[in-house]
Motif scaffolding. Structure first.
Motif, PDB file in Angstrom:
ATOM      1  N   SER A  32       0.812  -1.224   0.000  1.00 53.55           N
ATOM      2  CA  SER A  32       0.000   0.000   0.000  1.00 53.55           C
ATOM      3  C   SER A  32       0.842   1.268   0.000  1.00 53.55           C
ATOM      4  CB  SER A  32      -0.927   0.008   1.225  1.00 53.55           C
ATOM      5  OG  SER A  32      -0.154   0.068   2.430  1.00 53.55           O
ATOM      6  N   ARG A  33       2.150   1.108   0.197  1.00 57.87           N
ATOM      7  CA  ARG A  33       3.024   2.280   0.227  1.00 57.87           C
ATOM      8  C   ARG A  33       3.707   2.450  -1.148  1.00 57.87           C
ATOM      9  NH1 ARG A  33       3.909   4.410   5.130  1.00 57.87           N
ATOM     10  NH2 ARG A  33       3.055   3.276   6.925  1.00 57.87           N
ATOM     11  N   GLU A  34       3.340   3.525  -1.856  1.00 55.71           N
ATOM     12  CA  GLU A  34       3.853   3.734  -3.209  1.00 55.71           C
ATOM     13  C   GLU A  34       5.355   3.985  -3.228  1.00 55.71           C
ATOM     14  OE1 GLU A  34       1.776   6.712  -5.325  1.00 55.71           O
ATOM     15  OE2 GLU A  34      -0.175   5.704  -5.241  1.00 55.71           O
ATOM     16  N   GLU A  35       5.890   4.530  -2.106  1.00 56.25           N
ATOM     17  CA  GLU A  35       7.331   4.776  -2.086  1.00 56.25           C
ATOM     18  C   GLU A  35       8.121   3.480  -2.005  1.00 56.25           C
ATOM     19  OE1 GLU A  35       5.894   5.277   2.213  1.00 56.25           O
ATOM     20  OE2 GLU A  35       5.176   5.652   0.174  1.00 56.25           O
ATOM     21  N   LEU A  36       7.449   2.377  -1.647  1.00 56.67           N
ATOM     22  CA  LEU A  36       8.120   1.078  -1.543  1.00 56.67           C
ATOM     23  C   LEU A  36       7.896   0.227  -2.788  1.00 56.67           C
ATOM     24  CD1 LEU A  36       7.259   0.150   2.169  1.00 56.67           C
ATOM     25  CD2 LEU A  36       9.293   1.324   1.305  1.00 56.67           C
ATOM     26  N   VAL A  37       6.656   0.133  -3.206  1.00 55.90           N
ATOM     27  CA  VAL A  37       6.300  -0.698  -4.364  1.00 55.90           C
ATOM     28  C   VAL A  37       5.314   0.083  -5.243  1.00 55.90           C
ATOM     29  CG1 VAL A  37       5.291  -2.861  -5.163  1.00 55.90           C
ATOM     30  CG2 VAL A  37       6.564  -2.798  -3.002  1.00 55.90           C
ATOM     31  N   HIS A  38       5.583   0.149  -6.559  1.00 56.74           N
ATOM     32  CA  HIS A  38       4.624   0.789  -7.470  1.00 56.74           C
ATOM     33  C   HIS A  38       4.735   0.164  -8.864  1.00 56.74           C
ATOM     34  CE1 HIS A  38       8.321   3.079  -8.333  1.00 56.74           C
ATOM     35  NE2 HIS A  38       7.789   3.296  -9.530  1.00 56.74           N
ATOM     36  N   ILE A  39       3.693   0.394  -9.684  1.00 52.51           N
ATOM     37  CA  ILE A  39       3.649  -0.138 -11.048  1.00 52.51           C
ATOM     38  C   ILE A  39       3.996   0.982 -12.023  1.00 52.51           C
ATOM     39  CG2 ILE A  39       2.199  -1.166 -12.833  1.00 52.51           C
ATOM     40  CD1 ILE A  39       0.562  -2.452 -10.613  1.00 52.51           C
ATOM     41  N   GLU A  40       4.963   0.741 -12.856  1.00 52.84           N
ATOM     42  CA  GLU A  40       5.383   1.738 -13.850  1.00 52.84           C
ATOM     43  C   GLU A  40       4.867   1.350 -15.230  1.00 52.84           C
ATOM     44  OE1 GLU A  40       9.450   3.945 -14.209  1.00 52.84           O
ATOM     45  OE2 GLU A  40       9.569   2.156 -15.481  1.00 52.84           O
ATOM     46  N   GLU A  41       4.247   2.312 -15.921  1.00 52.17           N
ATOM     47  CA  GLU A  41       3.751   2.086 -17.279  1.00 52.17           C
ATOM     48  C   GLU A  41       4.667   2.785 -18.270  1.00 52.17           C
ATOM     49  OE1 GLU A  41      -0.242   3.320 -17.741  1.00 52.17           O
ATOM     50  OE2 GLU A  41      -1.089   1.660 -16.586  1.00 52.17           O
ATOM     51  N   SER A  42       4.951   2.136 -19.360  1.00 50.39           N
ATOM     52  CA  SER A  42       5.744   2.749 -20.437  1.00 50.39           C
ATOM     53  C   SER A  42       5.085   2.412 -21.763  1.00 50.39           C
ATOM     54  CB  SER A  42       7.193   2.250 -20.403  1.00 50.39           C
ATOM     55  OG  SER A  42       7.236   0.847 -20.585  1.00 50.39           O
ATOM     56  N   GLU A  43       5.147   3.383 -22.671  1.00 53.48           N
ATOM     57  CA  GLU A  43       4.516   3.203 -23.979  1.00 53.48           C
ATOM     58  C   GLU A  43       5.504   2.514 -24.903  1.00 53.48           C
ATOM     59  OE1 GLU A  43       3.880   7.326 -24.095  1.00 53.48           O
ATOM     60  OE2 GLU A  43       1.713   7.157 -23.910  1.00 53.48           O
ATOM     61  N   ALA A  44       5.107   1.381 -25.400  1.00 51.92           N
ATOM     62  CA  ALA A  44       6.013   0.557 -26.198  1.00 51.92           C
ATOM     63  C   ALA A  44       6.239   1.159 -27.585  1.00 51.92           C
ATOM     64  CB  ALA A  44       5.432  -0.854 -26.339  1.00 51.92           C
ATOM     65  N   GLU A  45       7.472   1.040 -28.084  1.00 47.57           N
ATOM     66  CA  GLU A  45       7.788   1.462 -29.443  1.00 47.57           C
ATOM     67  C   GLU A  45       7.535   0.289 -30.380  1.00 47.57           C
ATOM     68  OE1 GLU A  45      11.685   3.031 -29.717  1.00 47.57           O
ATOM     69  OE2 GLU A  45      11.333   4.633 -28.241  1.00 47.57           O
ATOM     70  N   ASN A  46       6.825   0.589 -31.503  1.00 48.45           N
ATOM     71  CA  ASN A  46       6.449  -0.485 -32.403  1.00 48.45           C
ATOM     72  C   ASN A  46       6.353   0.093 -33.814  1.00 48.45           C
ATOM     73  OD1 ASN A  46       4.495  -2.192 -33.983  1.00 48.45           O
ATOM     74  ND2 ASN A  46       4.717  -3.460 -32.145  1.00 48.45           N
ATOM     75  N   GLU A  47       7.176  -0.383 -34.727  1.00 48.85           N
ATOM     76  CA  GLU A  47       7.211   0.153 -36.089  1.00 48.85           C
ATOM     77  C   GLU A  47       5.882  -0.070 -36.808  1.00 48.85           C
ATOM     78  OE1 GLU A  47       9.888  -0.194 -40.188  1.00 48.85           O
ATOM     79  OE2 GLU A  47      10.476  -1.272 -38.358  1.00 48.85           O
ATOM     80  N   GLU A  48       5.278  -1.244 -36.595  1.00 54.96           N
ATOM     81  CA  GLU A  48       3.986  -1.534 -37.228  1.00 54.96           C
ATOM     82  C   GLU A  48       2.926  -0.538 -36.778  1.00 54.96           C
ATOM     83  OE1 GLU A  48       0.596  -5.090 -37.433  1.00 54.96           O
ATOM     84  OE2 GLU A  48       2.443  -5.372 -36.289  1.00 54.96           O
ATOM     85  N   LEU A  49       2.925  -0.232 -35.481  1.00 54.87           N
ATOM     86  CA  LEU A  49       1.970   0.731 -34.937  1.00 54.87           C
ATOM     87  C   LEU A  49       2.208   2.125 -35.512  1.00 54.87           C
ATOM     88  CD1 LEU A  49      -0.287   1.494 -32.959  1.00 54.87           C
ATOM     89  CD2 LEU A  49       1.470   1.737 -31.186  1.00 54.87           C
ATOM     90  N   GLU A  50       3.462   2.520 -35.618  1.00 56.18           N
ATOM     91  CA  GLU A  50       3.787   3.846 -36.150  1.00 56.18           C
ATOM     92  C   GLU A  50       3.346   3.979 -37.608  1.00 56.18           C
ATOM     93  OE1 GLU A  50       7.931   4.159 -35.405  1.00 56.18           O
ATOM     94  OE2 GLU A  50       7.702   4.389 -33.229  1.00 56.18           O
TER      95      GLU A  50
END
Length: 291
Positions: A112-130
């Protein structure tokens, strides 16, 4: 050709797990300006998107909205600060021993403590998508241009109608110009007869009339007006952005109208100048939205 700067386009492209939605709208602007609202992962292809848009849009403010859907567009991972977790755990144990506090440290408390454990989201690079995004942008831009062309066709009819009215007024000014000189000569002759009791110096009258005719001569301005109007008509069919040139021509026509107004010493011509300036103002408003 006449192309409006106002338009809207929408496109949706799908491929495998990806779905791309693009919406764009344009409004009038002095230059060509792009404003993108899209996921950060697409920033690196912004220049490619602009090139696609420049093939369809040469002038105006362009608002582009891009949204992505589907699996794989975003990756997620759990990040834990293990050193901080160890320190936190040891601190709780020491506090329990020091103060005699009962209870257990649970996993829920740590998570429950974000300073200890958190989920990071990143936008994936994809040539097909681009590539899919570029395709959707091109389709939306093409749809937008068709709307701008359709509106421009209607605008051209209004412009030609307005120009026809301006031509009529200019023709009337040209016809009225000689009558002004004749009326001045009649007034001058009558005035001198009244003052000199019928004895009129014809030479002096002709000299005064010649001076007046030179000052009141509007033939040069009328000729330039007709030239500007013909250039305006021709420019409407040029296959390139014409908005700025049309704006310049209207400015020049206004300049000639003002000169005629300053020379006019006749109520009829003054009235026609007012009518002409009103039509030119309407023309100016119409061309503000032309690419």
């Amino acid at each position: 050709m006449v192309i409006s700067m106002t338009g809207f386009g929408r496109s949706k492209a799908e491929s495998g797990p990806f779905s791309v939605n693009v919406e764009m709208k344009t409004v009038n602007h002095r230059f060509c300006e792009f404003n993108f609202r899209m996921p950060r992962q697409l920033i690196k292809i912004e220049d490619k998107m602009k090139k696609k848009l420049n093939q369809q849009i040469r002038r105006g403010r362009v608002e582009v909205y891009v949204t992505l859907e589907g699996e794989g567009t975003v990756t997620r991972k759990v990040l834990a600060d293990w050193q901080l977790i160890d320190e936190f755990y040891q601190f709780v144990l020491e506090a329990k021993n020091k103060y005699g506090i009962e209870g257990q440290i649970t996993l829920k408390e740590l998570l429950s403590r974000e300073e200890l454990v958190h989920i990071e989201e990143s936008e994936a690079e994809n040539e097909e998508l681009e590539n899919l995004v570029l395709k959707a942008v091109e389709q939306a831009a093409s749809q937008l241009k068709q709307m701008r062309i359709a509106e421009g066709t209607a605008m051209k009819k209004d412009l030609e109608s307005n120009l026809g009215q301006i031509l009529t007024v200019v023709s009337q000014l040209k016809e009225s110009a000689p009558l002004v000189v004749e009326a001045y000569q009649e007034r001058l002759t009558k005035r001198m007869q009244e003052l000199l009791q019928g004895q009129v110096d014809e030479g002096r009258i002709l000299t005064e009339v010649a001076v007046f005719a030179d000052k009141a001569d509007i033939n040069e301005e009328v000729t330039r007006l007709n030239s500007h109007i013909q250039q305006f008509f021709q420019t409407l069919d040029v296959n390139e952005p014409i908005g700025r040139k049309l704006d310049f021509l209207v400015q020049e026509m206004n300049r000639e109208a003002n000169t005629i107004g300053s020379k006019a010493n006749d109520a009829l011509i003054a009235k026609k100048v007012v009518e002409l300036k009103s039509l030119l103002e309407k023309l100016k408003e119409q061309i503000q939205n032309i690419e």
